[in-house]
Design an enzyme around this catalytic site. Structure first.
Site, short mmCIF file in Angstrom:
data_model
loop_
_atom_site.label_atom_id
_atom_site.label_comp_id
_atom_site.label_asym_id
_atom_site.label_seq_id
_atom_site.Cartn_x
_atom_site.Cartn_y
_atom_site.Cartn_z
CG ASP A 45 -2.06 0.86 0.61
OD1 ASP A 45 -2.09 1.36 -0.22
OD2 ASP A 45 -3.20 0.60 1.74
C1 BGC Z 1 -5.03 3.01 0.34
C2 BGC Z 1 -5.45 1.82 -0.68
C3 BGC Z 1 -5.23 2.87 -2.07
C4 BGC Z 1 -4.26 2.99 -2.31
C5 BGC Z 1 -4.18 4.14 -2.98
C6 BGC Z 1 -3.43 4.08 0.10
O1 BGC Z 1 -3.85 5.31 0.83
O2 BGC Z 1 -4.71 2.40 1.66
O3 BGC Z 1 -7.02 1.28 -0.40
O4 BGC Z 1 -5.69 1.51 -3.09
O5 BGC Z 1 -3.63 4.17 -1.64
O6 BGC Z 1 -4.43 5.13 -3.84
#
Ligand code: BGC
Length: 738
Positions: free
Chosen positions: A299
């Site tokens: 993530d």
């Molecule tokens: C979130 C994810 C997301 C990623 C990309 C993160 O902050 O936890 O769910 O897919 O950002 O945008």
């Protein structure tokens, strides 16, 4: 029969051949790649790294120099996100993706970029995309066909825009109502999450996600992310392995079986071990046990955070080594090339073995090949004519209608008379963001002026549907009084008050709260209006169940609308005026108090010796304008052998005067086990449509998987013994023989 097995044989051979060619292609590519190219494939950067600053955007946001540096110098394999954190037009996206892939064609091996996006309830970041009800609403439909269809539309609209990879579905389980991403889950039940998640994957990917209108999904966030102890996003969870396997793994397990080829890792930590450093979860369970063969992507910034935040690594270098060796294949770095530089050094020094790098790169290339990117990496412009078409909007409206829960309807105050004089008030009455929540047009979803203004707010939809008069008074903002007194004065001139309360749009850490009770200003507005004696219809547009007990008890009707999406207001008006008969059920237990967070599958000791479980509205609760009666719960046998399975049937009858739909829910209780078992667990559900007076026998088949649980040794076991089957107030018993 013979013919069928011949066809199956040919199909299997073809599939085998196909995967062999993919494997050969992967091997061939990997053998030609330099270490730099491999490490680049494992690197994912955000759009900002290739974009112009917003004030220098001359109509095209890509900075060619930066793009070439990313792809030609750093060989990055993947890019994510949208320019300036805002939705762009289809045309801009087409141009961005074509430009990116043109540059990827200039690379030595011409490996295309895998462009990822959070198309979580539709094409979030393409202007005008079909934006469906959020997952918490989809869970409430108890109709997985809607999730399947929404997945198909989302993939099509993404591919028309040009992106390939969707960071969705969310398979976290919503058992912590304080969590700011509660609404991104299908609710508190693991079976509901698995059913909707796999249906979504099926719709999005089909049997072959290289097709022009299909695309790979990304299950997230593996796992246990959704259960922070204090309710705040990205804070510690304490989940024992038994509970983890019982509640937080099965939705991922089901999605892996359904063929989702990528997985995003939990940004938080469990029992002191950050998700991205958890070898046991990322390799021993995910790979060795669950046999997942796809990409594990980090993530946002989470590898850096092993050092910068969690201090489980003593340096950025150690953080990269730790995450890659734990099993992360791709780093969402995302703002720079630090991961590339570090991993390159680690590999050269032998601190990360080449075998691990080759393994990660092979997984990445396999998904690229299976996505059809090597054949055609460009936007599927032929799909633009179907972008947000009439059918997609109608599907969206149908999903929204099936997702809004009528929780209370005293004296049949609803449906409203078409000519009623209605006072509409409250902070969620005239905003589009409250219908949609986060990941809508922007990350937080709260930039109201950017919303498509042709879509209707609750006020506008009620005005459009009403044949009487509609008066609007704002009343309060989310947390401050504006003109409560004026609302009270106007209430006297009206027949009924439509009081729209709830939460603004939010997502992730900015959505953290200190208290689940609804903001005081809104409670004050409600109390003042309830004191007028006029009937109050309370409509809740919120991402989590804010505590509303005193006002809910006095309101004549309560509608839990949550985040029903871009057509949500029209759907709500249809329900309020009786043009649609509500059929949603809560996919979570609505708490009565801030210390009452028990889920429906609580343990016996939660109701023992004076303990009580007493939600305001229980899981599975939802009213209709007609009535249904369940009868004749019948078990195929009273004693079954292992592997035999159990047939269960229930008769459901529409005993009222309106056509409607009812979801029949089948629960199971294991009467005695090695470890304490929930009082009941949902094992199956089906939704049926019935005309007045009509009845139907609804049939289910339970299998050993339904009778199994995680035993003392933390493995799934099936034990002989007695079980109780429940549906509504009906119950019966059977014995599973040794
Ligand atoms: C979130 C994810 C997301 C990623 C990309 C993160 O902050 O936890 O769910 O897919 O950002 O945008």
């Amino acid at each position: 029969m013979k013919k069928l097995s011949l066809i199956t044989f040919i199909l299997l051979m073809a599939m085998n051949l196909f995967s062999q060619t993919t494997q050969t292609q992967v091997k061939d590519l990997v053998s030609k790649m330099t270490l730099e190219e491999k490490v680049g494939q494992m690197t994912q950067v955000t759009f900002d790294v290739i974009g112009k600053p917003e004030n220098e955007n001359d109509g095209f946001p890509v900075d060619m120099k930066k793009l070439e540096t990313a792809i030609l110098t750093y060989h990055v394999g993947s890019i994510l996100n949208t320019p300036y954190n805002k939705a762009q037009t289809v045309e801009t996206w087409n141009k961005i993706i074509s430009t990116v892939q043109d540059v990827s064609k200039k690379t030595r091996l011409q490996i295309p970029v895998l462009y990822g996006i959070d198309a979580i309830h539709g094409t979030t970041y393409t202007r005008g995309g079909t934006l469906f009800p959020q997952a918490i609403n989809m869970g409430a439909t108890f109709n997985p066909e809607l999730s399947r269809a929404a997945g198909a539309v989302t993939a099509r609209e993404m591919k028309a825009s040009g992106m390939t990879w969707n960071f969705y579905p969310v398979l976290d389980i919503g058992r912590q109502p304080l969590w700011s991403r509660f609404w991104e889950t299908y609710g508190e039940d693991v079976h509901v999450a698995a059913v909707h998640g796999t249906a979504y994957i099926d719709g999005h990917q089909g049997s072959d996600y290289s097709k022009p209108d299909k695309a790979p999904t990304c299950m997230k966030h593996y796992t246990g992310y959704g259960f922070p102890l204090n309710g705040k996003d990205r804070t510690p969870a304490w989940i024992g392995e038994k509970t983890l396997r019982e509640i937080y793994l099965p939705s991922f397990e089901a999605a892996i079986k359904a063929g989702s080829p990528t997985i995003m890792i939990n940004s938080g930590e469990i029992d002191g071990i950050p998700g991205h450093a958890n070898y046991h979860l990322l390799t021993e369970i995910l790979r060795d046990e669950l046999k997942f063969e796809g990409i594990a992507v980090s993530d946002w910034e989470d590898i850096v955070r092993l050092y910068a935040r969690d201090k489980v690594a003593a340096s950025p270098e150690e953080a990269v080594k730790m995450a890659v060796m734990a099993g992360v294949d791709m780093s969402m770095v995302p703002y720079n090339f630090s991961f590339y530089d570090i991993l390159l050094k680690l590999a050269k020094n032998g601190d990360v073995p080449m075998s691990r790098i080759d393994e990660a790169v092979s997984r990445i290339l396999k998904v690229k090949i299976e996505s059809g990117l090597l054949r055609d990496p460009y936007p599927q412009k032929q799909l633009i004519s179907q972008f947000a078409n009439k059918e997609a909007t109608e599907l969206n409206l149908a999903a929204a209608r099936e997702s809004i829960v009528l929780a209370k309807n005293e004296n049949q105050v609803l449906p409203l008379k078409k000519d009623a004089k209605i006072l509409v008030t409250g902070p969620t009455a005239n905003l589009l963001q409250v219908l949609n929540g986060g990941w809508t047009v922007t990350w937080q979803g709260d930039d109201e002026p950017l919303y498509p203004q042709e879509k209707q707010t609750v006020l506008e939809a009620v005005q459009a549907a009403s044949k009487g008069t509609v008066t609007y008074v704002e009343g309060t903002t989310f947390n401050q009084s504006v003109n409560i007194q004026e609302a009270v004065t106007k209430a006297a001139l009206n027949d009924v008050i439509l009081l729209c309360l709830g939460e603004k749009a939010y997502c992730e850490t900015p959505g953290n709260i200190e208290n689940l009770t609804l903001d005081q200003a809104q409670l004050d507005l409600a109390s003042a209006l309830l004191a007028t004696g006029k009937p109050v219809i309370l409509v809740l547009l919120e991402g989590r169940p804010r505590v509303i007990t005193p006002i809910a008890e006095k309101a004549q009707a309560v509608v839990v609308a949550m985040r029903p999406g871009m057509e949500g207001a029209v759907a709500l008006a249809d329900i309020l005026f009786g043009n649609y008969n509500p059929d949603a059920k809560l996919p979570f237990s609505y708490p009565r108090n801030t210390n009452g967070f028990s889920t429906y599958d609580y343990k016996p000791l939660e109701v023992y010796d004076g303990n009580v479980v007493n939600p305001l509205y229980p899981f599975g609760h939802g009213l209709s304008y007609t009535t249904f009666e369940l009868s004749g719960l019948t078990l195929g046998k009273k004693e079954i052998k292992p592997g035999e399975g159990l047939e269960v049937s229930v008769t459901v009858k529409n005993t009222g005067t309106r056509a409607g739909k009812e979801s029949v829910l089948i629960y199971l209780n294991d009467q005695a086990a090695q470890v304490s078992r929930p009082v009941k667990q949902l094992k199956a559900f089906k939704k049926v449509a019935l005309a007045p007076g009509e009845s139907q026998v609804v049939k289910f088949k339970l299998t050993d998987a339904d009778f199994s649980y995680i035993g003392l040794k933390n493995h799934r076991i099936v034990e002989p013994g007695k079980f109780t089957v429940f549906s509504g107030t009906l119950k019966d018993e059977f014995t599973l023989l040794p």
